[in-house]
Design an enzyme around this catalytic site. Structure first.
Site, PDB file in Angstrom:
ATOM      1  N   SER A 174       0.807  -1.215   0.000  1.00 31.63           N
ATOM      2  CA  SER A 174       0.000   0.000   0.000  1.00 31.63           C
ATOM      3  C   SER A 174       0.845   1.272   0.000  1.00 31.63           C
ATOM      4  CB  SER A 174      -0.933   0.006   1.213  1.00 31.63           C
ATOM      5  OG  SER A 174      -0.195   0.065   2.418  1.00 31.63           O
ATOM      6  N   LYS A 231      -6.234   4.570   8.209  1.00 34.53           N
ATOM      7  CA  LYS A 231      -5.087   5.366   7.752  1.00 34.53           C
ATOM      8  C   LYS A 231      -5.434   6.850   7.713  1.00 34.53           C
ATOM      9  CE  LYS A 231      -3.025   1.605   5.085  1.00 34.53           C
ATOM     10  NZ  LYS A 231      -2.697   1.069   3.748  1.00 34.53           N
TER      11      LYS A 231
END
Length: 815
Positions: free
Chosen positions: A654, A697
């Site tokens: 990611s 996140k």
């Protein structure tokens, strides 16, 4: 180009449930859900098929995520089905009169086992009273005395004849308890030893011959008496049996009539009758012991006439459904217990105990896969039972030769059962791949989904389920605002705006905790504020590691920039999953670039602190650089990437999009905005691919920026494909509404570069170059300059005398 092009509106950041759209005020107005399984059509279809196929090979493995309520749902579903099926028979163990070490098993209609046990107890109780009375009656005494009188007369007659013959020959017959003896005599007295010595040889020989003849007569008389005694004993025994049969027969006829439709029971009753008549002395009253010690002799226990109700279905409605939480060998397959007697361990058929497999025979047995696999012997024995079609009770210690004591060998019971294992999909895959027998006996897989679509029907089922849960657990009802908040919580757990989680235990736990806070606040219903309080408290109990990590950032122990611009540095986003709590935090990513042939390497990989997926992401990044910039020249660079202050394993791809932007920044010395964090993986074509944990996140970077005061420029870049998964906290959404925080969604690496640098990325022109004064143009030119410089250095290494060629300029911008 304005960054507003990629900025998401607040409405895109969270799906909101309107309480008024639910159609009720409180869950008291909602009918509880009748179905036992929610939105699991695939699993229900598999269950219906698997439960309908009556075959020992078609057992079921229910696979699904944890906390999804699989076991409760399966138990409720199977119990509802089992209630419509016939009740299986009882199983009893009885004494085997032919081979006592192998008790016999009988199957009787449900409830008959307990009835037969009671009847046999009454029978023995009655016989203990009635048989002694019969043997003490005048009729029995008269008949026995007649037999004894006849025997005595015949015996006396033989003895009298023998005595007469002895007298005729001047011998005396002596009858004593030790036997018969003949002595020579005179005038009714035995000859003394002296008198025998005075006899001459002729008289002594005559006396010897007479003695031998009389001894022959005596032996013949003894044979006759013994024969008469044997005949008397047989007549006496027959008399006892006839008298006993008069009593026993009456009771047995009643039992035979009662169980006339059960041939197994009739055979058993016949064996019992024969054994009672054979051992009738055990039922006679014994006189009290007259020995020197005042201890009475032990009385017979008559255990051999008892009935061990091994499996009792007298109170079972329909087929049995058994859930065994501790499937040890004995709990699952039964055992032969032992009791201490005079310092030794003894056993008999009455100590045979049933296991879950026998109790569920004719029905359904539900087991947790991991619980079963923890007991290796249990798992192997279960497969053996399914293969043989019968349940055999064995002692594991004896089976493996660890003890030599011989135990009972109960007759096996035919197996007719459906086994349902419940476990994780990973366990199913491991068993299917590595256990060659698993797929033979568990041919049906019922896969539970972990989330469902947010349709009107599923939303109704969700509300009905929680309404029924409140009533079942005696909780106060849910207000429509509380239900709306729970719907949003289910979306948060599912990680999607149009999905609801099916890990329903998580939601039910929140309901239970919200009930506590509602009662504390004296609310008559669970409000949305109570649910918020329960969720916040649950998070607070588990987020100490997150708080400590934030302290490190606030104190400057972890280097994170949230303002300004820096070359070759940006904020990536990571997720910390701790089991009961997961959260996101920014991580500093840096890049350095130099001339060389090393390509792109990651320091984390070289130090063996990165996983395979992260390494793959870096290789994809390198592939993207080659496909875009190395079509007309080789890449002559050596670049390194690093997660700064990372001392554990780095895994996942990611950060590959952020790593690319960091690398480009370092290559062309173009600074990146530090007030923006980014997450997203990328393809070799530069496409921004979706990642996991997007909400954690974004919220993680928001908390860091909030701690340093939001300035209205900070935000996060995410892949466009992750937008439907956004379920950000209300606090973050409110900050975006106020213009204090931003979320951008991009579909390509060029868009991310433009957002981070403020410089257009630049498209490729027909001649293969890029638009002038763009990021891609500067990258392409920089790589060309590095290639030319590499050529010069190579010529210098080869030797002097060759002048370097001028560096090529970009046709677009002339640089």
């Amino acid at each position: 180009m304005s960054p507003n092009r990629w900025e998401l509106k607040p409405e895109s950041l969270r799906a909101v449930c309107d309480p008024d759209a639910l159609g009720f005020e409180t869950t008291l107005d909602v009918s509880p859900m009748k179905a036992k399984v929610v939105a699991q059509d695939r699993a229900v279809h598999a269950l219906e098929f698997g439960l309908g196929v009556k075959d020992l090979e078609y057992n079921i493995f229910v696979a699904g995520p944890p906390r999804a309520g699989k076991t409760e749902a399966i138990m409720a579903y199977v119990q509802e089905l089992a209630a419509t099926e016939p009740t299986p028979p009882d199983y009893i163990y009885v004494h085997n009169f032919k081979d006592p070490e192998k008790p016999e098993s009988l199957n009787l209609p449900a409830g008959k086992g307990r009835l037969l046990k009671a009847d046999m107890e009454v029978l023995i109780s009655n016989l203990k009273v009635q048989i002694p009375e019969v043997f003490e009656s005048e009729d029995y005494s008269g008949r026995r005395e007649a037999l004894m009188h006849g025997f005595t007369q015949e015996r006396n007659k033989i003895l009298q004849e023998l005595d007469a013959k002895a007298g005729e020959e001047s011998f005396i017959l002596n009858i004593s308890p030790t036997g018969l003896m003949i002595f020579p005599g005179k005038e009714g007295k035995p000859l003394s030893e002296d008198e025998l010595k005075e006899l001459n040889d002729e008289d002594r020989e005559t006396l010897r011959q007479k003695s031998a003849q009389l001894h022959n007569y005596m032996n013949e008389a003894i044979r006759k008496i013994r024969k008469m005694e044997k005949e008397f004993q047989e007549k006496e025994k027959k008399l006892d049996q006839d008298v006993a049969l008069y009593v026993v027969g009456q009771h047995m006829e009643e039992l035979r009539e009662k169980y006339q439709d059960l041939p197994q029971v009739l055979d058993y009753l016949q064996d019992v009758q024969e054994d009672i008549l054979k051992n009738i002395d055990d039922l006679k009253r014994r006189p009290a012991s007259q020995g020197p010690f005042p201890f009475a002799a032990p009385e017979p226990s008559f255990i051999q006439y008892q009935v061990n109700v091994f499996v009792d279905h007298s109170e079972t409605q329909g087929a049995p459904v058994i859930m065994e939480n501790n499937p040890t060998y004995s709990n699952l397959f039964g055992a032969v217990e032992r009791r201490a007697q005079f310092g030794a361990l003894v056993t008999d058929f009455s100590l045979i105990r049933a296991g879950a497999l026998q109790r569920a025979n004719g029905g359904y047995l539900v087991l947790e896969a991991m619980d079963l696999l923890r007991w290796f012997f249990s798992y192997e024995a279960l497969k053996r039972c399914l293969k043989n079609g019968e349940v055999k009770i064995e002692d594991p210690m004896e089976m493996f030769g660890l003890i030599t004591t011989r135990s009972l060998q109960p007759q096996p019971i035919p197996l007719n059962i459906k086994i349902i294992l419940v476990g994780d999909p990973y366990i199913y895959q491991l068993l299917y791949i590595y256990d060659e027998d698993f797929h033979k006996f568990f041919k049906i897989k019922a896969q539970f989904d972990w989330r469902m679509r947010k349709t009107d029907d599923h939303l109704r089922q969700f509300c009905e389920l929680l309404a029924g849960y409140c009533r079942e657990k005696k909780l106060i009802p849910l207000h429509k605002t509380g239900m709306a908040r729970l719907v949003e919580y289910a979306q948060e757990k599912a990680g999607h705006q149009q999905r609801l989680t099916l890990q329903l235990k998580e939601v039910q736990d929140v309901v239970k905790e919200a009930n506590y806070w509602a009662r504390n606040n004296t609310h008559e219903a669970i409000l949305g504020s109570d649910v918020d309080k329960a969720i916040d408290e649950k998070t607070y109990r588990a987020d100490l590691p997150e708080e400590k990590l934030q302290e490190f950032i606030d104190e400057g122990m972890l280097f994170i920039e949230t303002a300004g611009q820096v070359v070759g540095q940006m904020n990536g986003l990571s997720v910390y999953a701790l089991g009961d709590h997961a959260f996101g935090r920014p991580s500093r990513i840096t890049a350095s670039v130099g001339l060389g042939r090393g390509g792109v390497v990651t320091i984390d990989r070289e130090s063996q602190l990165s996983g395979n997926i992260h390494n793959k992401g870096v290789l994809i990044l390198a592939g993207y650089l080659r496909s875009r910039f190395a079509q007309d020249k080789p890449l002559t660079l050596s670049a390194s990437l690093c997660f700064e202050q990372s001392y554990g394993m780095v895994e996942g791809d990611s950060a590959s999009l952020a790593e690319l932007c960091t690398l480009v920044s370092a290559l062309i010395e173009l600074p990146l905005a530090q007030n923006i964090a980014m997450t997203g993986s990328m393809s070799q074509r530069g496409e921004a691919q979706p990642i996991g944990g997007v909400n954690w996140k974004i919220e993680g970077f928001y908390k860091v920026c909030k701690a340093r005061a939001l300035d209205g420029t900070q935000g996060v870049i995410i892949p466009k494909a992750n937008v439907p998964e956004l379920m950000l906290k209300k606090e973050v959404v409110d900050a975006v509404k106020a213009g204090k925080f931003h979320v951008w969604a991009v579909g390509h690496a060029d868009e991310a570069l433009e957002l981070l640098t403020g410089v257009p990325a630049g498209k490729r022109l027909p001649d293969g170059t890029f638009e002038p004064d763009t990021v891609n143009c500067r990258v392409d030119q920089k790589l060309k300059q590095m290639m030319e410089l590499a050529k010069v250095l190579m010529r210098e290494e080869e030797g002097p005398g060759k002048s370097p060629e001028p560096a090529a300029s970009c046709p677009s911008c002339g640089k």
